[in-house]
Design a protein around this motif. Structure first.
Motif, PDB file in Angstrom:
ATOM      1  N   LEU A 129      -2.641  18.983 -43.506  1.00  0.00           N
ATOM      2  CA  LEU A 129      -3.984  19.014 -42.938  1.00  0.00           C
ATOM      3  C   LEU A 129      -5.044  19.247 -44.006  1.00  0.00           C
ATOM      4  N   THR A 130      -4.697  19.981 -45.051  1.00  0.00           N
ATOM      5  CA  THR A 130      -5.639  20.223 -46.140  1.00  0.00           C
ATOM      6  C   THR A 130      -6.039  18.917 -46.811  1.00  0.00           C
ATOM      7  N   GLU A 131      -5.119  17.963 -46.871  1.00  0.00           N
ATOM      8  CA  GLU A 131      -5.449  16.652 -47.421  1.00  0.00           C
ATOM      9  C   GLU A 131      -6.573  16.000 -46.610  1.00  0.00           C
ATOM     10  N   HIS A 132      -6.522  16.160 -45.294  1.00  0.00           N
ATOM     11  CA  HIS A 132      -7.576  15.604 -44.437  1.00  0.00           C
ATOM     12  C   HIS A 132      -8.906  16.319 -44.690  1.00  0.00           C
ATOM     13  N   ASP A 133      -8.847  17.633 -44.940  1.00  0.00           N
ATOM     14  CA  ASP A 133     -10.066  18.381 -45.248  1.00  0.00           C
ATOM     15  C   ASP A 133     -10.731  17.826 -46.505  1.00  0.00           C
ATOM     16  N   GLN A 134      -9.913  17.474 -47.496  1.00  0.00           N
ATOM     17  CA  GLN A 134     -10.464  16.947 -48.744  1.00  0.00           C
ATOM     18  C   GLN A 134     -11.073  15.567 -48.534  1.00  0.00           C
ATOM     19  N   ILE A 135     -10.413  14.737 -47.728  1.00  0.00           N
ATOM     20  CA  ILE A 135     -10.972  13.415 -47.415  1.00  0.00           C
ATOM     21  C   ILE A 135     -12.333  13.574 -46.747  1.00  0.00           C
ATOM     22  N   LEU A 136     -12.421  14.535 -45.817  1.00  0.00           N
ATOM     23  CA  LEU A 136     -13.678  14.792 -45.119  1.00  0.00           C
ATOM     24  C   LEU A 136     -14.760  15.241 -46.089  1.00  0.00           C
ATOM     25  N   ALA A 137     -14.421  16.171 -46.978  1.00  0.00           N
ATOM     26  CA  ALA A 137     -15.402  16.675 -47.942  1.00  0.00           C
ATOM     27  C   ALA A 137     -15.897  15.558 -48.858  1.00  0.00           C
ATOM     28  N   ASP A 138     -14.976  14.722 -49.315  1.00  0.00           N
ATOM     29  CA  ASP A 138     -15.359  13.608 -50.188  1.00  0.00           C
ATOM     30  C   ASP A 138     -16.244  12.609 -49.446  1.00  0.00           C
ATOM     31  N   ALA A 139     -15.898  12.340 -48.184  1.00  0.00           N
ATOM     32  CA  ALA A 139     -16.693  11.396 -47.391  1.00  0.00           C
ATOM     33  C   ALA A 139     -18.091  11.936 -47.149  1.00  0.00           C
ATOM     34  N   LEU A 164     -21.813  14.420 -40.701  1.00  0.00           N
ATOM     35  CA  LEU A 164     -20.509  14.999 -40.386  1.00  0.00           C
ATOM     36  C   LEU A 164     -19.702  14.055 -39.491  1.00  0.00           C
ATOM     37  N   PHE A 165     -20.373  13.503 -38.497  1.00  0.00           N
ATOM     38  CA  PHE A 165     -19.718  12.595 -37.558  1.00  0.00           C
ATOM     39  C   PHE A 165     -19.151  11.376 -38.283  1.00  0.00           C
ATOM     40  N   GLU A 166     -19.968  10.774 -39.164  1.00  0.00           N
ATOM     41  CA  GLU A 166     -19.530   9.580 -39.889  1.00  0.00           C
ATOM     42  C   GLU A 166     -18.434   9.917 -40.899  1.00  0.00           C
ATOM     43  N   SER A 167     -18.482  11.109 -41.453  1.00  0.00           N
ATOM     44  CA  SER A 167     -17.428  11.529 -42.380  1.00  0.00           C
ATOM     45  C   SER A 167     -16.108  11.709 -41.650  1.00  0.00           C
ATOM     46  N   MET A 168     -16.177  12.263 -40.442  1.00  0.00           N
ATOM     47  CA  MET A 168     -14.961  12.408 -39.648  1.00  0.00           C
ATOM     48  C   MET A 168     -14.362  11.050 -39.306  1.00  0.00           C
ATOM     49  N   ARG A 169     -15.205  10.045 -39.110  1.00  0.00           N
ATOM     50  CA  ARG A 169     -14.693   8.695 -38.858  1.00  0.00           C
ATOM     51  C   ARG A 169     -13.757   8.253 -39.986  1.00  0.00           C
ATOM     52  N   VAL A 170     -14.125   8.589 -41.217  1.00  0.00           N
ATOM     53  CA  VAL A 170     -13.309   8.200 -42.372  1.00  0.00           C
ATOM     54  C   VAL A 170     -11.930   8.848 -42.275  1.00  0.00           C
ATOM     55  N   VAL A 171     -11.904  10.136 -41.928  1.00  0.00           N
ATOM     56  CA  VAL A 171     -10.630  10.848 -41.797  1.00  0.00           C
ATOM     57  C   VAL A 171      -9.789  10.218 -40.699  1.00  0.00           C
TER      58      VAL A 171
END
Length: 234
Positions: A94-104, A118-125
């Motif tokens: 799950l931490t990997e997903h957190d990093q993807i979100l932060a980068d997005a 935030l919403f659009e960044s979550m789309r990336v995850v």
């Protein structure tokens, strides 16, 4: 150093490098490094898959690290090369997903409204989960199932949410040019956003929905619903 070195007068680079190497890694070394990384990734994923299978079959608390390494036929030393604790086997995914979100989020346009960013960044995850390899989808389902069945992991999940919330709030504060220590708005926006994500995941768990694409759609619906609810109810 490669077989043809800068100091070899017979080499094709003689007279141009003045005794200096080019700084490039020879192709065979790059290939070997790539092979080592792929082998390490396969071992890490094998440990995760074996652990998740055991957690679901026996229960998280009843499963030992000895059983996990035995299933993969590696040593405990190898296990601890990848994970600090048994809990890390689950939370690292799950931490990997957190990093993807932060980068997005860092890549979102500067003028974008915070909740939209935030919403659009979550789309990336969510797209990463839904469009990934089939094995990733299976791991995602198993991780969620193990967490939902294990109170200690639910507590760890809440701690992870808190850490992620603070990191996201700091990013939002930087984007908006405000001081996080004196302005509550970044934390409030992030709290609403993470609450929507949490509610969506828990709703999927209650309905036994584990398909990554469906979960992604439910999370998007929940995050969008927050905006409408705050507009209509508050």
């Amino acid at each position: 150093m490669s077989a043809v070195s800068a100091g070899d007068p017979s080499g094709p680079t003689s007279g141009r490098t003045s005794g200096r190497t080019s700084g490039r890694v020879p192709a065979p070394d790059r290939a070997l490094a790539g092979l080592r990384e792929r082998k390490k990734q396969r071992t890490r994923l094998a440990l995760i898959d074996a652990a998740l299978e055991l957690f679901l079959a026996k229960g998280y608390e009843a499963t030992t690290i000895d059983e996990i390494v035995a299933a993969v036929e590696v040593s405990q030393r190898t296990f601890f090369r990848y994970f600090a604790t048994k809990e890390d086997v689950v939370t690292s995914f799950l931490t990997e997903h957190d990093q993807i979100l932060a980068d997005a989020l860092a890549a979102r346009p500067p003028g974008e409204r915070p909740f939209t960013a935030l919403f659009e960044s979550m789309r990336v995850v969510l797209q990463t989960i839904a469009e990934g390899a089939p094995a990733d989808g299976v791991r995602f389902r198993r991780v969620r199932q193990v967490i939902e069945r294990t109170p200690s992991l639910m507590a760890a999940q809440m701690a992870r949410y808190s850490a992620a919330a603070e990191a996201l709030a700091a990013q939002i504060a930087r984007r908006e040019g405000v001081d996080l220590e004196h302005d509550l708005r970044p934390r409030i926006v992030v709290a609403f956003y993470l609450a929507a994500v949490k509610v969506a995941f828990e709703d999927c768990a209650r309905q036994d929905i584990w398909d990554a694409g469906t979960v992604a759609a439910r999370v998007e619906e929940a995050v969008a619903l927050v905006g409408r609810t705050m507009r209509d109810w508050v």
